[in-house]
Design a protein around this motif. Sequence first.
Motif, PDB file in Angstrom:
ATOM      1  N   LEU A 213       0.838  -1.201   0.000  1.00 48.74           N
ATOM      2  CA  LEU A 213       0.000   0.000   0.000  1.00 48.74           C
ATOM      3  C   LEU A 213       0.873   1.251   0.000  1.00 48.74           C
ATOM      4  CD1 LEU A 213      -2.873  -0.953   2.487  1.00 48.74           C
ATOM      5  CD2 LEU A 213      -2.974  -0.826  -0.011  1.00 48.74           C
ATOM      6  N   THR A 214       1.932   1.240   0.808  1.00 49.79           N
ATOM      7  CA  THR A 214       2.876   2.372   0.836  1.00 49.79           C
ATOM      8  C   THR A 214       3.514   2.548  -0.533  1.00 49.79           C
ATOM      9  OG1 THR A 214       3.334   1.947   3.178  1.00 49.79           O
ATOM     10  CG2 THR A 214       4.920   3.308   1.966  1.00 49.79           C
TER      11      THR A 214
ATOM     12  N   HIS B 215       2.278   1.596  -3.393  1.00 49.21           N
ATOM     13  CA  HIS B 215       1.253   2.030  -4.344  1.00 49.21           C
ATOM     14  C   HIS B 215       1.059   3.550  -4.304  1.00 49.21           C
ATOM     15  CE1 HIS B 215      -2.674   2.536  -6.228  1.00 49.21           C
ATOM     16  NE2 HIS B 215      -3.185   2.994  -5.086  1.00 49.21           N
ATOM     17  N   TYR B 216       0.927   4.112  -3.107  1.00 47.28           N
ATOM     18  CA  TYR B 216       0.702   5.560  -3.008  1.00 47.28           C
ATOM     19  C   TYR B 216       1.928   6.340  -3.461  1.00 47.28           C
ATOM     20  CZ  TYR B 216      -3.552   4.306  -0.530  1.00 47.28           C
ATOM     21  OH  TYR B 216      -4.771   3.779  -0.212  1.00 47.28           O
TER      22      TYR B 216
ATOM     23  N   GLN C  73       3.946   5.338  -5.857  1.00 39.71           N
ATOM     24  CA  GLN C  73       3.931   5.282  -7.323  1.00 39.71           C
ATOM     25  C   GLN C  73       2.950   6.312  -7.904  1.00 39.71           C
ATOM     26  OE1 GLN C  73       6.793   3.565  -7.389  1.00 39.71           O
ATOM     27  NE2 GLN C  73       6.036   2.638  -9.296  1.00 39.71           N
ATOM     28  N   LEU C  74       1.809   6.472  -7.234  1.00 37.93           N
ATOM     29  CA  LEU C  74       0.837   7.459  -7.711  1.00 37.93           C
ATOM     30  C   LEU C  74       1.386   8.876  -7.575  1.00 37.93           C
ATOM     31  CD1 LEU C  74      -2.574   6.114  -6.313  1.00 37.93           C
ATOM     32  CD2 LEU C  74      -1.796   6.100  -8.699  1.00 37.93           C
ATOM     33  N   GLU C  75       2.024   9.152  -6.443  1.00 40.36           N
ATOM     34  CA  GLU C  75       2.577  10.487  -6.201  1.00 40.36           C
ATOM     35  C   GLU C  75       3.674  10.808  -7.208  1.00 40.36           C
ATOM     36  OE1 GLU C  75       3.816  10.263  -2.170  1.00 40.36           O
ATOM     37  OE2 GLU C  75       1.765  10.265  -1.355  1.00 40.36           O
TER      38      GLU C  75
ATOM     39  N   ASN D  95      -3.723   6.174 -12.544  1.00 43.98           N
ATOM     40  CA  ASN D  95      -4.727   5.745 -11.566  1.00 43.98           C
ATOM     41  C   ASN D  95      -5.380   4.431 -11.981  1.00 43.98           C
ATOM     42  OD1 ASN D  95      -4.773   7.696  -9.439  1.00 43.98           O
ATOM     43  ND2 ASN D  95      -5.592   9.171 -10.915  1.00 43.98           N
TER      44      ASN D  95
ATOM     45  N   GLY E 190      -3.101   1.749 -11.149  1.00 38.48           N
ATOM     46  CA  GLY E 190      -3.047   1.687  -9.693  1.00 38.48           C
ATOM     47  C   GLY E 190      -4.247   0.967  -9.105  1.00 38.48           C
TER      48      GLY E 190
ATOM     49  N   LEU F  86      -4.055  -2.265  -6.770  1.00 35.71           N
ATOM     50  CA  LEU F  86      -4.702  -2.272  -5.458  1.00 35.71           C
ATOM     51  C   LEU F  86      -5.740  -3.397  -5.353  1.00 35.71           C
ATOM     52  CD1 LEU F  86      -4.492  -0.563  -2.893  1.00 35.71           C
ATOM     53  CD2 LEU F  86      -6.416   0.793  -3.715  1.00 35.71           C
TER      54      LEU F  86
END
Length: 579
Positions: free
Chosen positions: A523-524, A526-527, A529-531, A537, A540, A544
Amino acid sequence: MTYTFWDFLQLIGSLGIFIYGMKVFSDGLQKVAGNNLRSILKGMTSTRFRGVLTGFGTTAITQSSSTTTVMVVSFVNAGLITFLESTGVVMGANIGTTVTSWIISVFGFKMQITPVAMVLIGVFFPFIFFGREKLRNLAESMIGFGILFIGLDFIKNGVPNIQQNPEMFQFLQQFTEFGIASIAIFVVAGTILTLLTQSSSAAMAITLVMLFEGWIDFPIAAAMVLGENIGTTVTANIAAVVGNVYAKRAARFHFVFNIFGVIWMMLLINPFLIGIDQLMGYFAPGAGSVMHATSQLGRANATLALSLFHSTFNVINVLLLIGFVPYIVKIIEKYQKGKDDADNQHRLKYISSGLMSSPELSISQAHKEIKLFAKLIDKMHFSMEGLLSNKLNKKSQFLKKIEKREGITDNIELEIAEYLTKISSENLTEVSSRRIRGMHSIINDLERVGDIYYQMSKTYERMQKEGTNLPQEAMDKIIQLLDLTHDAIRNVRQNLDLEYGEINLDKAVEVEEAINKYRDELLTYHYAQLENKAYSNKVGFIFLDYVNRLEKIGDHLFNVNEALAGVKVKAAYEEVLEG
């Protein structure tokens, strides 16, 4: 003639009491013995002679050859013993059934057992309400034992008196003057009697009563006993019609083995019966011949002689044929061929023949089906792993396998659930009731795991059609989480090999913790990678989705381990993690 239809109905009712008593007695003994019987059978079939001793001992304990045969067939199914090894137990069960006739002969005709039976019921009845399960089971068996002999006494009193009803006696006598043909006629009569009562013990009891009351003489009673040996195998063969190939083979072997025995005994029956008569004269001098006994003492001795005939015949039959068993087995296997695995993909392997002779055995069969269910989930995992890692470039094959197996998991859950519901209607011990509730929970969780793998495969298929791909680094992380869920599957399959309630959940907690910890790491990731705009998305969401579904699989598998252990530790475990 003084015997009326009302008297006949009372005789049928007396027979019903006897059969009910035998069932309660047998069920109670099986509950007292518990898993020990299965342990004995599993460890005592290394040679045919040891198998014979095991079959004899188990049948003598349970008072049911059907119970012994069913247990040994389940071991053949599970691959614990071969069909050849199982034959010794089936032969031993034949000898074990003769114990019933000895009990009836000794207690039912040589002494007044009814007052003792009433006292026995009075002594053990209060224990039915005790909290200790073993005491309740023992009380149940002893009450059944008492009911059995009360029923036998009723049968003795319900059989028409030959002095008051000479017409019936004359009717039977007209079939006794054809030599070997008369023997054959009463062999058929014994077979039919066993089929009508659905119990060789009940048929034997009726034969003993007829002999004791003077309706038939000793040679005719012996012929009926031979027929009852055939009748008990016919019942098993009828039951095996809906069973699997192993049940059919065991039933066919039982039938062929007993038919051979009856054939050679019919050819030698006269000298054999003379030998039994002389043996009885040696052990009971002054009682006279049992061949055509007329006095009450002589007829009581004749019932003992019939039990001696029954036991001697079965022992000699085993000794004569045990060396030819491999050849009989080859003939049966050639005649009763198994179906290909493809034909049985959608069918249950162990419980297709219906409920076993006791709830405990039925639960054991259901447990084997659950082990196969877990194996199927393991195969779905490998297909999912092959799909995500693109092994052998067989995406379409993997997708088809997952879809097909997901449909099978739905069928398996439904069929096992229906089987468990049937078991629940039986007279269960407290432990068995808890175990069945746990099994319902297990199959529900395993079916949900199958659903999740199928949903993941559909997500992958949609992703491929839309041309969306996870970055290789992200896919590698998903596969690593997939490996952790496989650890959970392996742990479940290992625990399924252990006895109920003897499972240590330390490994399950360790795997569940590893899955949750890695889920948090992903989860860490994933966020981050989005940032960093490393993927969109849309990608993502797919990443997820995989992470959450695999973590959910871990939860379901942990639930399975809890149900197998018979404890609930999830709440306490989550509190520890939160703390």
